[in-house]
Write a protein that holds these residues in place. Structure first.
Motif, short mmCIF file in Angstrom:
data_model
loop_
_atom_site.label_atom_id
_atom_site.label_comp_id
_atom_site.label_asym_id
_atom_site.label_seq_id
_atom_site.Cartn_x
_atom_site.Cartn_y
_atom_site.Cartn_z
N MET A 1 47.19 40.59 37.49
CA MET A 1 46.14 40.52 38.49
C MET A 1 46.13 41.77 39.36
O MET A 1 45.07 42.25 39.74
N GLY A 2 47.32 42.28 39.69
CA GLY A 2 47.41 43.46 40.52
C GLY A 2 46.82 44.69 39.84
O GLY A 2 46.22 45.55 40.50
N ARG A 3 47.01 44.78 38.53
CA ARG A 3 46.47 45.94 37.81
C ARG A 3 44.94 45.91 37.74
O ARG A 3 44.30 46.95 37.76
N ILE A 4 44.38 44.72 37.67
CA ILE A 4 42.92 44.60 37.65
C ILE A 4 42.34 45.02 38.99
O ILE A 4 41.33 45.73 39.05
N ILE A 5 42.99 44.62 40.07
CA ILE A 5 42.54 45.01 41.41
C ILE A 5 42.66 46.52 41.57
O ILE A 5 41.75 47.17 42.11
N ALA A 6 43.76 47.10 41.10
CA ALA A 6 43.93 48.55 41.18
C ALA A 6 42.86 49.27 40.36
O ALA A 6 42.35 50.32 40.77
N LEU A 7 42.53 48.73 39.20
CA LEU A 7 41.48 49.33 38.39
C LEU A 7 40.14 49.29 39.11
O LEU A 7 39.39 50.26 39.10
N LEU A 8 39.82 48.17 39.76
CA LEU A 8 38.58 48.07 40.51
C LEU A 8 38.56 49.03 41.70
O LEU A 8 37.52 49.60 42.03
N ILE A 9 39.73 49.20 42.34
CA ILE A 9 39.81 50.12 43.47
C ILE A 9 39.50 51.54 43.01
O ILE A 9 38.88 52.32 43.73
N LEU A 10 39.91 51.88 41.82
CA LEU A 10 39.64 53.22 41.29
C LEU A 10 38.28 53.33 40.61
O LEU A 10 37.69 54.40 40.58
N LEU A 11 37.79 52.25 40.05
CA LEU A 11 36.56 52.30 39.28
C LEU A 11 35.32 52.45 40.17
O LEU A 11 34.43 53.26 39.86
N TYR B 1 37.69 61.43 47.68
CA TYR B 1 38.60 61.12 48.79
C TYR B 1 39.31 59.79 48.57
O TYR B 1 40.53 59.70 48.76
N ILE B 2 38.58 58.78 48.14
CA ILE B 2 39.18 57.46 47.93
C ILE B 2 40.15 57.48 46.75
O ILE B 2 41.27 56.97 46.84
N VAL B 3 39.75 58.07 45.63
CA VAL B 3 40.61 58.10 44.44
C VAL B 3 41.87 58.93 44.72
O VAL B 3 42.98 58.50 44.39
N ALA B 4 41.71 60.09 45.33
CA ALA B 4 42.88 60.94 45.62
C ALA B 4 43.80 60.27 46.64
O ALA B 4 45.03 60.36 46.51
N GLY B 5 43.23 59.61 47.63
CA GLY B 5 44.06 58.90 48.61
C GLY B 5 44.83 57.76 47.99
O GLY B 5 46.00 57.52 48.33
N PHE B 6 44.21 57.04 47.07
CA PHE B 6 44.89 55.94 46.38
C PHE B 6 46.06 56.48 45.54
O PHE B 6 47.16 55.92 45.57
N ILE B 7 45.83 57.57 44.83
CA ILE B 7 46.90 58.13 43.99
C ILE B 7 48.02 58.68 44.86
O ILE B 7 49.20 58.48 44.54
N LEU B 8 47.69 59.34 45.97
CA LEU B 8 48.73 59.85 46.86
C LEU B 8 49.53 58.71 47.48
O LEU B 8 50.76 58.79 47.57
N PHE B 9 48.87 57.64 47.89
CA PHE B 9 49.56 56.49 48.46
C PHE B 9 50.52 55.87 47.45
O PHE B 9 51.67 55.56 47.78
N ARG B 10 50.06 55.73 46.21
CA ARG B 10 50.90 55.15 45.16
C ARG B 10 52.10 56.04 44.85
O ARG B 10 53.23 55.55 44.71
N ASP B 11 51.87 57.33 44.79
CA ASP B 11 52.98 58.25 44.50
C ASP B 11 53.96 58.36 45.66
O ASP B 11 55.15 58.54 45.44
N ARG B 12 53.48 58.26 46.89
CA ARG B 12 54.39 58.24 48.04
C ARG B 12 55.29 57.01 47.99
O ARG B 12 56.46 57.08 48.33
N LYS B 13 54.72 55.90 47.60
CA LYS B 13 55.49 54.66 47.53
C LYS B 13 56.59 54.76 46.48
O LYS B 13 57.66 54.20 46.66
N ARG B 14 56.34 55.49 45.41
CA ARG B 14 57.32 55.65 44.33
C ARG B 14 58.16 56.91 44.46
O ARG B 14 58.94 57.23 43.56
N ASN B 15 58.01 57.67 45.54
CA ASN B 15 58.73 58.93 45.79
C ASN B 15 58.51 59.95 44.68
O ASN B 15 59.44 60.62 44.24
N ASN B 16 57.29 60.11 44.22
CA ASN B 16 56.95 61.07 43.19
C ASN B 16 56.20 62.28 43.75
O ASN B 16 55.58 63.02 42.99
N VAL B 17 56.24 62.51 45.05
CA VAL B 17 55.52 63.62 45.64
C VAL B 17 56.50 64.66 46.16
O VAL B 17 57.68 64.38 46.38
N SER B 18 56.01 65.88 46.36
CA SER B 18 56.88 66.94 46.89
C SER B 18 57.16 66.68 48.37
O SER B 18 56.56 65.83 49.00
N ALA B 19 58.06 67.46 48.91
CA ALA B 19 58.53 67.23 50.29
C ALA B 19 57.42 67.39 51.31
O ALA B 19 57.43 66.71 52.34
#
Length: 77
Positions: free
Chosen positions: A1-11, A55-73
């Motif tokens: 269910m979470g992946r479907i919501i994430a897909l809609l957020i990006l779609l 803006y929305i797509v890039a913000g979502f990806i940045l938020f997700r990567d920050r949560k997983r610690n996949n971003v630079s310092a």
């Protein structure tokens, strides 16, 4: 269910950005779409739609990567 919501957020913003690209392309080639009466207004609305979707797509990806610690310092909080 979470992946479907994430897909809609990006779609949905992705579709808005695609419409913005189409409006800017039509403005560049001089094709006037029916709800607009002036070409520069059509181009401006297209630019706003594209910027909003990006803006929305890039913000979502940045938020997700920050949560997983996949971003630079410099992007960490």
């Amino acid at each position: 269910m979470g992946r479907i919501i994430a897909l809609l957020i990006l779609l949905i913003p992705g579709i808005i950005a695609g419409v913005g690209i189409k409006l800017m392309r039509d403005t560049f080639f001089g094709v006037l779409v029916s709800p607009f009466s002036i070409l520069w207004v059509q181009g401006f609305i297209g630019m706003i739609c594209f910027a909003f979707g990006l803006y929305i797509v890039a913000g979502f990806i940045l938020f997700r990567d920050r949560k997983r610690n996949n971003v630079s310092a410099r992007f960490r909080k």
